[in-house]
Scaffold this motif. Structure first.
Motif: not given
Length: 121
Positions: A9-37
């Motif tokens: 995340g961050g500050l960007v001018q109108p018309g610009g671009s950003l790329r968000l990332s989200c990493a799940a960590s921990g004692n995980i067996f499987s990851v199903g649906l993922m999303g951004w809100y």
């Protein structure tokens, strides 16, 4: 314990671009649906985009044609490429994932802590 950690995340001018990332960590067996809100001040949280483990995607009206969601199953990571950003895209963006643990615990949704995106001249 499962953690979702967002970045990009961050500050960007109108018309610009950003790329968000989200990493799940921990004692995980499987990851199903993922999303951004996202949630803007004074507004309800709304869906931006979701993606299944098989790569099926769904977008909220505000994201169609401008945002692209993707994921790396090997890394339990979901991305959101945001292009042609507008001031009305300003919000806190939250990652969400449906996670199963290697135990009898029922799988459930987890949330990240949120990352601020501000679109301003």
């Amino acid at each position: 314990q499962v953690q979702l950690v967002e970045s990009g995340g961050g500050l960007v001018q109108p018309g610009g671009s950003l790329r968000l990332s989200c990493a799940a960590s921990g004692n995980i067996f499987s990851v199903g649906l993922m999303g951004w809100y996202r949630q803007a001040p004074g507004k309800e949280r709304e869906v931006v985009a979701t993606i299944t483990s098989g790569g099926g995607t769904n977008y909220g009206d505000s994201a169609k044609g401008r945002f692209t969601i993707s994921r790396d199953n090997a890394k339990n990571t979901v991305y959101l490429q945001m292009n042609s950003l507008k001031p009305e895209d300003t919000a806190v963006y939250y990652c969400n994932a449906f996670v199963a643990l290697p135990s009898t615990t029922m799988p459930r949704y987890y949330w990240g802590q949120g990352t601020q995106v501000t679109v301003s001249p």
